[in-house]
Design a protein around this motif. Structure first.
Motif, short mmCIF file in Angstrom:
data_model
loop_
_atom_site.label_atom_id
_atom_site.label_comp_id
_atom_site.label_asym_id
_atom_site.label_seq_id
_atom_site.Cartn_x
_atom_site.Cartn_y
_atom_site.Cartn_z
N ARG A 21 0.83 -1.20 0.00
CA ARG A 21 0.00 0.00 0.00
C ARG A 21 0.87 1.25 0.00
O ARG A 21 1.87 1.32 0.71
CB ARG A 21 -0.91 0.01 1.23
CG ARG A 21 -1.82 1.23 1.33
CD ARG A 21 -2.67 1.18 2.60
NE ARG A 21 -3.72 0.19 2.50
CZ ARG A 21 -4.93 0.42 2.00
NH1 ARG A 21 -5.26 1.64 1.55
NH2 ARG A 21 -5.84 -0.54 1.96
N ALA A 96 -4.58 -7.59 -5.17
CA ALA A 96 -5.23 -6.99 -4.00
C ALA A 96 -6.09 -8.06 -3.34
O ALA A 96 -7.30 -7.92 -3.25
CB ALA A 96 -6.08 -5.80 -4.41
N TYR A 192 -3.34 -3.69 0.38
CA TYR A 192 -4.70 -3.48 -0.13
C TYR A 192 -5.46 -4.80 -0.04
O TYR A 192 -4.90 -5.88 -0.28
CB TYR A 192 -4.67 -3.02 -1.59
CG TYR A 192 -3.97 -1.70 -1.83
CD1 TYR A 192 -4.49 -0.51 -1.31
CD2 TYR A 192 -2.81 -1.64 -2.59
CE1 TYR A 192 -3.86 0.70 -1.54
CE2 TYR A 192 -2.18 -0.43 -2.83
CZ TYR A 192 -2.70 0.74 -2.30
OH TYR A 192 -2.07 1.93 -2.54
N GLU A 197 -12.01 -4.19 1.88
CA GLU A 197 -12.35 -2.81 1.51
C GLU A 197 -13.48 -2.74 0.48
O GLU A 197 -13.72 -1.70 -0.12
CB GLU A 197 -11.09 -2.11 0.99
CG GLU A 197 -10.03 -2.01 2.08
CD GLU A 197 -8.71 -1.45 1.57
OE1 GLU A 197 -8.50 -0.23 1.72
OE2 GLU A 197 -7.90 -2.24 1.04
N THR A 201 -10.34 -0.28 -3.60
CA THR A 201 -9.00 -0.35 -3.03
C THR A 201 -7.96 -0.26 -4.14
O THR A 201 -8.30 -0.21 -5.33
CB THR A 201 -8.83 -1.66 -2.23
OG1 THR A 201 -7.61 -1.63 -1.51
CG2 THR A 201 -8.83 -2.88 -3.14
#
Length: 212
Positions: A21, A96, A192, A197, A201
């Motif tokens: 990230r 991710a 991520y 999320e 993301t």
């Protein structure tokens, strides 16, 4: 949790990295927009790690089983894995929650990089990449080091595809298989996570290249 991931750190013939990230980049958008926003920071990180961003080959990543032989920079349509024997041609995969699977020949003949999530793992893409490295570059599977990146894992995901990737690599004859068991969803401060999320993301960048 603060567990850095250092891919292929035992293989002297390659340069490998995993860019996690990146702080300060707005990733609350669709994949194409997010990758455009991350392009500059990723390039800066690549340069800092000793890679040439202009020598990056990537896969389209369609959640399939296609493996391409990369000979030049650029995106390879229809592929989810890349292998190469070209020196300093960096292979790149964006993830991710899916795993980036690093493949490195200890004898320095070739490298590979695989995008493998639930679907790609079910299709056996890591084994296909190992087979192609043998067919195209004469790499014996027992000379390979396979390293699995941080990815989503139970209980945050229904299946443990990372363990399946490891099993497939061993079944294909890989000499060394490494997996630190890092879960992206449990450390969203560093990684991520598409699942945690809820689709909005960024993407980590896995990269590997053969040294001269």
């Amino acid at each position: 949790m603060d567990v850095p991931f250092r891919p292929l750190d035992s293989v002297s013939s390659v340069r490998a990295a995993f860019i996690p990230r990146i702080a300060g980049v707005d990733v609350s958008a669709d994949r194409a927009t997010v990758l455009a926003r991350l392009a500059g920071p990723h390039a800066s990180h690549l340069r800092g790690l000793g890679f040439d961003p202009g020598r990056l080959a990537t896969a389209e990543q369609v959640h399939g089983s296609g493996v391409a032989c990369a000979e030049a920079p650029g995106e390879h349509a229809g592929a989810d894995a890349l292998v190469t024997s070209e020196r300093w041609l960096a292979l790149g995969i964006y993830v991710a929650d899916c795993a980036a699977v690093y493949l490195a020949d200890r004898r320095g003949r070739a490298v590979g990089l695989v995008h493998s999530g639930r679907v790609g793992t079910a299709l056996g893409i890591t084994g296909r990449a190992i087979e192609l490295m043998h067919e195209r570059f004469g790499v014996e599977p027992q000379d390979l080091v396979v390293h699995i990146s941080p990815c989503i894992r139970p209980p945050l995901y229904e299946t443990d595809f990372a363990s399946d990737i490891a099993a497939q690599a061993r079944e294909a004859g890989a000499g060394e298989v490494r997996d630190e068991g890092i879960c992206t969803g449990r450390d969203v401060g560093r990684y991520y996570s598409y699942r945690v999320e809820r689709g909005f993301t960024g993407r980590m960048l896995a990269v590997v290249a053969l040294k001269p």
